[in-house]
Write a protein that holds these residues in place. Structure first.
Motif, mmCIF file in Angstrom:
data_model
loop_
_atom_site.group_PDB
_atom_site.id
_atom_site.type_symbol
_atom_site.label_atom_id
_atom_site.label_comp_id
_atom_site.label_asym_id
_atom_site.label_seq_id
_atom_site.Cartn_x
_atom_site.Cartn_y
_atom_site.Cartn_z
ATOM 1 N N ALA A 185 0.817 -1.215 0.000
ATOM 2 C CA ALA A 185 0.000 0.000 0.000
ATOM 3 C C ALA A 185 0.846 1.259 0.000
ATOM 4 O O ALA A 185 0.538 2.224 -0.707
ATOM 5 C CB ALA A 185 -0.945 -0.007 1.201
ATOM 6 N N VAL A 186 1.908 1.264 0.786
ATOM 7 C CA VAL A 186 2.709 2.483 0.957
ATOM 8 C C VAL A 186 3.873 2.511 -0.034
ATOM 9 O O VAL A 186 3.985 3.414 -0.880
ATOM 10 C CB VAL A 186 3.208 2.602 2.407
ATOM 11 N N ASN A 187 4.728 1.523 0.067
ATOM 12 C CA ASN A 187 5.968 1.535 -0.719
ATOM 13 C C ASN A 187 5.697 1.251 -2.196
ATOM 14 O O ASN A 187 6.087 2.019 -3.084
ATOM 15 C CB ASN A 187 6.942 0.507 -0.136
ATOM 16 N N TYR A 236 4.859 2.918 -7.839
ATOM 17 C CA TYR A 236 4.025 2.772 -9.036
ATOM 18 C C TYR A 236 3.559 4.135 -9.553
ATOM 19 O O TYR A 236 3.589 4.398 -10.764
ATOM 20 C CB TYR A 236 2.832 1.879 -8.708
ATOM 21 N N GLN A 237 3.144 5.013 -8.663
ATOM 22 C CA GLN A 237 2.678 6.338 -9.076
ATOM 23 C C GLN A 237 3.822 7.159 -9.674
ATOM 24 O O GLN A 237 3.652 7.828 -10.708
ATOM 25 C CB GLN A 237 2.070 7.073 -7.872
ATOM 26 N N ALA A 242 15.509 -0.062 -11.108
ATOM 27 C CA ALA A 242 15.947 0.666 -9.915
ATOM 28 C C ALA A 242 14.860 0.700 -8.855
ATOM 29 O O ALA A 242 15.125 0.502 -7.657
ATOM 30 C CB ALA A 242 16.363 2.088 -10.300
ATOM 31 N N PHE A 243 13.610 0.928 -9.252
ATOM 32 C CA PHE A 243 12.508 0.966 -8.291
ATOM 33 C C PHE A 243 12.288 -0.402 -7.645
ATOM 34 O O PHE A 243 12.009 -0.497 -6.455
ATOM 35 C CB PHE A 243 11.231 1.438 -8.979
ATOM 36 N N SER A 284 13.739 -3.054 1.410
ATOM 37 C CA SER A 284 12.957 -2.889 2.643
ATOM 38 C C SER A 284 11.859 -3.931 2.820
ATOM 39 O O SER A 284 11.258 -4.014 3.894
ATOM 40 C CB SER A 284 12.312 -1.495 2.668
ATOM 41 N N ARG A 285 11.560 -4.722 1.800
ATOM 42 C CA ARG A 285 10.474 -5.699 1.914
ATOM 43 C C ARG A 285 10.681 -6.717 3.028
ATOM 44 O O ARG A 285 9.732 -7.026 3.775
ATOM 45 C CB ARG A 285 10.261 -6.408 0.578
#
Length: 216
Positions: free
Chosen positions: A86-88, A93-94, A123-124, A131-132
């Protein structure tokens, strides 16, 4: 109907059939958060259950088996991956959607657009993967029992290598000594007949001289 009028990406361009306001873009952002959160929660719970089932099956076959990395709790994995999605993931994606829209409108060549988009996606994905494990509660450190077992294996291997080299040198020296002894025995056997023949020839010469003296 309301969700259908919201953009998937806040940077989507408005068209003749759809006009996106700032409120609609903000609603689309939170709608994407909710969708990705549900998918992440299901995926996190499923992977944790599958990991626990695999460990239990292995322990039935081998009771002394311990996983090298502790398996995450089902609740922590489900909630963590849901929050991560939801956050990362939604934020990345946006941003990726906005960058691709800008590149598509300002790139003079298709290969530059596709190349930069591919690099940005890689890179994304790399940034998100860093952090996952923390979000899911996955430990990145090897268990202490596996560390001690690895050290013990290293020590045993070193001892085996030393003993192997020592045992390999000893038979070589023994074989060399045996070969030298055999060569000496052969030389002695060859020299013995030669010594006997030389002594007999000397005795014959002495007897011949005595006979000549008696005749003379």
């Amino acid at each position: 109907q309301m969700l259908a009028n919201l953009p998937h990406c806040v940077f989507d361009a408005s068209g003749p059939l759809r006009q996106y306001s700032n409120t609609a873009r903000l609603g689309g952002f939170f709608a994407s958060m909710a969708q990705l959160s549900a998918v992440g929660a299901l995926a996190g719970g499923a992977t944790a259950l599958a990991s626990q089932a695999a460990v239990q099956l292995h322990q039935k076959a081998d009771p002394e088996f311990e996983p090298s990395v502790p398996v995450a709790d089902v609740g922590r994995s489900s909630a963590g991956l849901g929050a991560f999605s939801a956050v990362n993931a939604n934020t990345r994606y946006q941003l990726l959607g906005g960058m691709e829209r800008y590149l598509f409108g300002h790139s003079n060549f298709m290969w530059t657009y596709m190349g930069l988009s591919l690099l940005a996606r890689g890179a994304f994905a790399r940034v998100g993967e860093l952090s996952r494990p923390w979000w899911q509660g996955l430990s990145q450190e090897t268990a202490a029992s596996h560390v001690a077992h690895a050290k013990k294996l290293k020590r045993v291997r070193r001892k085996v290598n030393k003993s192997g080299t020592a045992s390999s040198t000893l038979p070589g020296a023994a074989a060399h000594q045996q070969a030298a002894a055999a060569a000496a025995a052969a030389a002695a056997a060859v020299a013995a007949p030669l010594g006997d023949s030389s002594s007999s020839s000397l005795d014959g010469a002495a007897a011949a001289e005595q006979q000549q003296q008696q005749l003379g």
